[in-house]
Write a protein that holds these residues in place. Sequence first.
Motif, short mmCIF file in Angstrom:
data_model
loop_
_atom_site.label_atom_id
_atom_site.label_comp_id
_atom_site.label_asym_id
_atom_site.label_seq_id
_atom_site.Cartn_x
_atom_site.Cartn_y
_atom_site.Cartn_z
N ASN A 19 0.82 -1.22 0.00
CA ASN A 19 0.00 0.00 0.00
C ASN A 19 0.85 1.26 0.00
O ASN A 19 0.59 2.21 -0.75
CB ASN A 19 -0.96 0.00 1.20
CG ASN A 19 -2.09 -0.99 1.05
OD1 ASN A 19 -2.40 -1.43 -0.07
ND2 ASN A 19 -2.72 -1.35 2.16
N ASN A 20 1.86 1.29 0.84
CA ASN A 20 2.75 2.45 0.87
C ASN A 20 3.50 2.61 -0.44
O ASN A 20 3.69 3.73 -0.93
CB ASN A 20 3.73 2.34 2.03
CG ASN A 20 3.08 2.60 3.38
OD1 ASN A 20 2.00 3.19 3.45
ND2 ASN A 20 3.74 2.18 4.45
N ASP A 24 3.53 5.85 -3.00
CA ASP A 24 4.78 6.50 -3.43
C ASP A 24 4.94 6.44 -4.95
O ASP A 24 5.41 7.40 -5.58
CB ASP A 24 5.97 5.83 -2.76
CG ASP A 24 6.01 6.05 -1.26
OD1 ASP A 24 5.32 6.97 -0.78
OD2 ASP A 24 6.74 5.31 -0.57
N TYR A 25 4.55 5.32 -5.52
CA TYR A 25 4.66 5.12 -6.97
C TYR A 25 3.74 6.09 -7.72
O TYR A 25 4.14 6.69 -8.72
CB TYR A 25 4.31 3.67 -7.29
CG TYR A 25 4.57 3.24 -8.71
CD1 TYR A 25 5.86 2.94 -9.13
CD2 TYR A 25 3.52 3.08 -9.61
CE1 TYR A 25 6.10 2.51 -10.43
CE2 TYR A 25 3.75 2.65 -10.91
CZ TYR A 25 5.04 2.37 -11.31
OH TYR A 25 5.29 1.95 -12.60
N ALA A 26 2.53 6.24 -7.21
CA ALA A 26 1.57 7.15 -7.83
C ALA A 26 2.07 8.59 -7.75
O ALA A 26 1.96 9.37 -8.71
CB ALA A 26 0.20 7.02 -7.17
N ALA A 27 2.63 8.95 -6.60
CA ALA A 27 3.14 10.31 -6.42
C ALA A 27 4.30 10.60 -7.38
O ALA A 27 4.35 11.66 -8.03
CB ALA A 27 3.58 10.52 -4.98
N GLU A 40 5.57 3.95 -16.15
CA GLU A 40 5.43 2.54 -16.51
C GLU A 40 6.55 2.10 -17.45
O GLU A 40 7.07 0.99 -17.33
CB GLU A 40 4.05 2.28 -17.14
CG GLU A 40 2.90 2.34 -16.14
CD GLU A 40 3.00 1.23 -15.09
OE1 GLU A 40 3.52 0.14 -15.40
OE2 GLU A 40 2.58 1.47 -13.94
N GLN A 41 6.91 2.96 -18.38
CA GLN A 41 8.02 2.63 -19.28
C GLN A 41 9.33 2.52 -18.51
O GLN A 41 10.16 1.63 -18.78
CB GLN A 41 8.14 3.69 -20.37
CG GLN A 41 7.01 3.67 -21.38
CD GLN A 41 7.20 4.70 -22.47
OE1 GLN A 41 8.21 5.42 -22.51
NE2 GLN A 41 6.24 4.79 -23.38
N MET A 391 8.87 -1.21 -7.25
CA MET A 391 7.75 -1.75 -8.02
C MET A 391 8.25 -2.77 -9.04
O MET A 391 7.60 -3.80 -9.28
CB MET A 391 7.01 -0.63 -8.73
CG MET A 391 5.71 -1.07 -9.40
SD MET A 391 4.47 -1.70 -8.21
CE MET A 391 3.86 -0.15 -7.52
N ALA A 392 9.40 -2.52 -9.63
CA ALA A 392 9.98 -3.48 -10.57
C ALA A 392 10.25 -4.81 -9.87
O ALA A 392 9.99 -5.89 -10.42
CB ALA A 392 11.28 -2.93 -11.17
#
Length: 431
Positions: A19-20, A24-27, A40-41, A391-392
Motif C-alpha cells: 500500500n505504501n 509512493d509510486y503514484a506520487a 510505466e516505461q 515496483m519493478a
Amino acid sequence: MDKVIDHGQVAEHNAKLQNNLDADYAALGSILARRGQDIEQLTAKAQTFAVALPSWGVGTGGTRFARFPGKGEPRDVMEKLEDCAVIHQLTQATPTVSLHFPWDKNSDLAAMREFASKHGLGFDTVNSNTFQDQANQEHTYKFGSLTANAKAVREQAVAHNIECIELGRALGSKGLTVWVGDGANFPGQHNLRGALERYLDSMRDIYKALPADWLMYIEHKLFEPAFYATTIADWGTSYACATELGPKAKCLVDLGHHTPNTNIEMIVARLAQFGKLGGFHFNDSKYGDDDLDSGSINPFQLFLIFNELADVAQRDGDAFKPSYMLDQSHNVTDPIESLMSSAIEVQRSFVQSALVDRKALSAYQENNDVLLAAQTLKQAFRTDVSPILAMARARSGAAIDPVACYRATGYREKQATLRPPKAGASGSGIV
C-alpha cells in the motif's frame, strides 16, 4: 524454478509494504508525467537491468592485516551459488554469477550448471588467477606471470587461462576476464617495454584459444601489488593491447582501479567511441582500490557513468552490450546484504540515466548553455527513483525491501548452523 527463500515469506513481506509503495509510486508517477515521462516505461526498463555477482563476493573479504570470518559464510562453490540464488531471488537483478578459477574449480561441472539453472542463474565471464601461487603449482608467480622472464612461468600462466576458457565453455560462459598483478616494485627491476612485449605474446596465445562467440576482457589496475610500475596500469595501455590482439579483446573498467577523482566517465566515453568498451566491475572508492559497496561513496559518479552509457546506447543501439559485474570486498557487513544493496544502487543509476532529457541536453550543449546543461543532469540524479525500483521488484516476484525481507527470513542464522567453519576454506577465496 527452485527458491532458496520460501516464496510465502516474500509474499507476506510484500503484502505489508504494498500500500505504501502504491502511494509512493503514484506520487512519483505524477511528478514524472509533468516532465513528459512515463513511469510505466521506466519500470519496465528497470526490469531489464542485470548485473553479475562475483562468486568470491558472497564470502567475507579481508585486508592485508587480517580477515574476520563471517558466520555461515560459504565454504565451497556450491554454497556460493546458493547465496547468489538468494540475492537474485530477492532483487531479480543479478541473474548471472562470475566464477574465479581455481577458487571455484569443481569436479562436477554438470551439477554446478544444473543447480544454477534450477535457481534461475547462469554464468557470466570467468576469471583467471595468476596473481597467487596455488597448491602444487610448479612455477611461482612471485616475479610475474604472463610477463615473467622465465618462459616456463609464462607458459604455465597461459595454460591456466586456456583451462579457464574450457571450464567456462562447459558452464555456458561467453567470456574470459584477464587481470594480472605483474609489474615492478623497484626501478630497474625489469625492462618496462620488454614486460609489455612478453604480456602481449602470452595474451596472443590465450586469444587464439577463444571460441568464436567469446570475448576477452582486459582489466587494468593502477597499482598493487606492483607499486612502482604495473604492466597494465591504465585504460590507454588496456586499449592499445586490446587493439593489438583483435576484435574479441575488449577493455574492462573497474571503478576502483584509478587515482582519486579520476574522470572515469570520460574514460568510458573514450573506450566506447573507439569500440573497445567491454564492461565494468562496479564498486566504490574513497582513496584507492577500496572495493567498497557500489554507490556508498560517490553515487553521482556512478550516475555520470551511466549517463555516458545511455548516450552510447542511443548512438550504437543493440550493438552495444557491455558486461556488468559487481566486484567488492565485504569485511564488516553481511556480504549478501551488501551485494543486494549494491545491485540496487547500480540499477538506480541505470534508471536515473533514462530520466535525462537528451534532446534538451543536446540543445543546451549546442548553445553552450553550461548551467542548464549541468542542471539537466542534476535533475535526473536528484530524482528519487526508489518507488520504480521497488515496483519493478514486486512485479518480478522479488522483495520490495530486499534487506528487510532477507533479515526476516533468518537465512544467515540458519546457514551459521548448517555451515560450521572449515579450516582453510574462505568464501572470498582471497585471504
